[in-house]
Design an enzyme around this catalytic site. Structure first.
Site, short mmCIF file in Angstrom:
data_model
loop_
_atom_site.label_atom_id
_atom_site.label_comp_id
_atom_site.label_asym_id
_atom_site.label_seq_id
_atom_site.Cartn_x
_atom_site.Cartn_y
_atom_site.Cartn_z
N GLY A 4 0.80 -1.22 0.00
CA GLY A 4 0.00 0.00 0.00
C GLY A 4 0.83 1.26 0.00
O GLY A 4 0.35 2.34 0.35
N ASN A 6 2.00 2.92 -2.51
CA ASN A 6 1.54 3.91 -3.51
C ASN A 6 0.32 4.66 -2.99
O ASN A 6 0.18 5.86 -3.19
CB ASN A 6 1.21 3.21 -4.82
N LEU A 85 -8.40 -7.87 -13.95
CA LEU A 85 -9.83 -7.60 -14.16
C LEU A 85 -10.17 -7.92 -15.62
O LEU A 85 -9.34 -7.81 -16.51
CB LEU A 85 -10.12 -6.13 -13.84
N ASN A 99 -3.42 2.76 -13.88
CA ASN A 99 -2.68 1.70 -13.20
C ASN A 99 -1.21 2.10 -13.13
O ASN A 99 -0.71 2.81 -14.00
CB ASN A 99 -2.81 0.39 -13.99
N HIS A 101 2.56 0.39 -12.96
CA HIS A 101 3.21 -0.91 -13.22
C HIS A 101 4.72 -0.73 -13.09
O HIS A 101 5.29 0.23 -13.63
CB HIS A 101 2.85 -1.39 -14.63
N ASP A 137 -1.89 -4.32 -18.83
CA ASP A 137 -0.63 -3.53 -18.87
C ASP A 137 -0.35 -2.98 -20.27
O ASP A 137 0.80 -2.92 -20.69
CB ASP A 137 0.56 -4.43 -18.43
N GLU A 166 7.84 5.38 -8.36
CA GLU A 166 6.39 5.19 -8.42
C GLU A 166 5.69 6.22 -7.55
O GLU A 166 4.65 6.78 -7.93
CB GLU A 166 6.03 3.78 -7.95
C1 GRF Z 1 4.46 -1.76 -6.79
O1 GRF Z 1 5.64 -2.02 -7.49
C2 GRF Z 1 3.32 -1.57 -7.76
O2 GRF Z 1 3.75 -0.99 -8.98
C3 GRF Z 1 2.86 -2.96 -7.98
O3 GRF Z 1 2.88 -3.53 -6.67
C4 GRF Z 1 4.03 -2.99 -5.96
C5 GRF Z 1 3.65 -2.70 -4.53
O4 GRF Z 1 2.95 -1.54 -4.51
N1 GRF Z 1 1.57 -3.03 -8.59
P1 GRF Z 1 2.34 -0.97 -3.13
O5 GRF Z 1 3.48 -0.77 -2.15
O6 GRF Z 1 1.35 -1.99 -2.64
O7 GRF Z 1 1.71 0.33 -3.54
#
Ligand code: GRF
Length: 205
Positions: A4, A6, A85, A99, A101, A137, A166
């Site tokens: 989590g 991001n 999805l 999204n 990635h 993606d 990110e």
């Molecule tokens: C990140 O690299 C994201 O791009 C991918 O999952 C990883 C963990 O993300 N989808 P987060 O710390 O859960 O946001």
């Protein structure tokens, strides 16, 4: 599904960088996702919609859509949502679902990107924010940021370096969308009325 981080970057940007939006809700397909805890700490409603509680993927996606629509969001952000999805589901939100990635799309679509980049002895890696479309993606890129790959890197050290980027590019893409600057037109991402390059806006930091 991940840590989590991001989501946390978005919440922090709202609080400390005037990111002009509010997180209406956090929805996870796994009850263990730490993003749910981060949302609770920020007094944001959370929902767990777990595939195991449904007869099939269709029923799961119907429940997910019902939950999403109850908030009438302007933008849906998949941040660490590690569930593929269906095309039909994503199509419903086309143009308002993005999204993040952990690769320089279109390179390294799918999972385990850091391990695959190391195995291929790439010298450059990074992350991409893109509009989600019915193909996994593969939607038009919005922003990319690159990181160097070192000989001493492990998947973890590389993931950590990519995550730092990110946490910059996802809030920035959300900011552009919230300010009405970013739109998806056909298969193309537009910023301020001008088409972005196919790689997306390349962030130099
Ligand atoms: C990140 O690299 C994201 O791009 C991918 O999952 C990883 C963990 O993300 N989808 P987060 O710390 O859960 O946001």
């Amino acid at each position: 599904s991940g840590n989590g981080s991001n989501l946390q970057a978005i919440l922090d940007a709202i609080r400390t960088q005037n990111l002009p939006c509010a997180v209406q809700a956090v929805i996870s397909n796994r009850k263990e996702a730490y993003g749910l805890t981060r949302a609770e700490h920020a007094n944001i409603p959370t929902h767990i919609i777990d595939l195991q509680h449904f007869q099939n993927k269709n029923a799961f996606e119907t429940a997910l859509a019902t939950c999403i629509e109850s908030y009438r969001p302007e933008l849906i952000v998949m941040a660490g949502f590690m569930f593929v999805l269906s095309a039909r589901f994503v199509k419903r939100y086309e143009g308002k679902i993005i999204n993040i990635h952990p690769s320089l799309l279109p390179l390294y679509r799918g999972l385990h990107t850091h391990q695959r980049v190391l195995a291929s002895k790439e010298r450059i890696h990074g992350a991409t924010v893109h509009f989600a479309t019915e193909e996994l993606d593969a939607g038009p890129n919005i922003i990319q940021a690159t990181v160097p790959v070192y000989n001493t890197d492990t998947a973890d050290s590389l993931a950590e370096r990519v995550l730092e980027k990110e946490h910059i590019i996802l809030p920035l893409a959300i900011r552009w969308f919230a300010e009405g600057r970013l739109r998806k037109v056909g298969h193309q991402a537009f910023l301020d009325g001008k088409p972005l390059p196919s790689s997306g806006f390349l962030l130099k930091t």
